[in-house]
Design an enzyme around this catalytic site. Sequence first.
Site, PDB file in Angstrom:
ATOM      1  N   CYS A  19      22.607  57.702  22.900  1.00  0.00           N
ATOM      2  CA  CYS A  19      21.173  57.397  23.050  1.00  0.00           C
ATOM      3  C   CYS A  19      20.330  58.556  22.515  1.00  0.00           C
ATOM      4  O   CYS A  19      20.323  59.647  23.085  1.00  0.00           O
ATOM      5  CB  CYS A  19      20.884  57.139  24.528  1.00  0.00           C
ATOM      6  SG  CYS A  19      19.153  57.069  24.957  1.00  0.00           S
ATOM      7  N   CYS A  41      17.676  59.919  24.848  1.00  0.00           N
ATOM      8  CA  CYS A  41      18.333  60.702  25.896  1.00  0.00           C
ATOM      9  C   CYS A  41      18.597  62.127  25.411  1.00  0.00           C
ATOM     10  O   CYS A  41      18.425  63.090  26.157  1.00  0.00           O
ATOM     11  CB  CYS A  41      19.656  60.061  26.301  1.00  0.00           C
ATOM     12  SG  CYS A  41      19.533  58.391  26.964  1.00  0.00           S
TER      13      CYS A  41
END
Length: 176
Positions: free
Chosen positions: A26, A29
């Site tokens: 991600c 993230c």
Amino acid sequence: MNLAEFQAQLRTYTQPVVVDFWAPWCMPCRVTRPILKRLAQEYQGKVALWEINAEDHPDLLRELKIFGIPTLIAFRDGQEISRHIGAKPESDLNEMFRLLSEGKTPPRLKPVERLLRIVIALVLVALAFSTSGGWPLYVLAGLVFFSAVYDRCPVWKAITGWVQDIASKQNSGRAS
């Protein structure tokens, strides 16, 4: 880790806990994780940071109704008090940690988001008024307006607090 284990760990903390649900693939993230780690160091002893890899705990994400990552959930006394989905600017994350360290609850909606929802509700009311039989638009306008103010509504807080108390009592009864 299942939901019961997660909740049991939360209850052991006297300080607020920010849980970061992330995944290695991600990109948002990857952007927020270093910021969160720095803030966890800065607020050490006042706010705890947990990092949970979404790939390792899909059942927990499903039980917590997490449908996108990154998701940050703030807990106090084992109860969810704030949830943020998606990458947030460093200033927003810093504000969340600051408020939690001061014993305050981070706002769920920013003023701009709240105002936008109110404007949309007013547009829907105007549209419903200008059409005949527009009651579904009035209902939709009411729901959009409520989404702008629910986090400040004492009746809503009382009802959701009551429901959460019942759910936690039922969950603790199952764990026994």
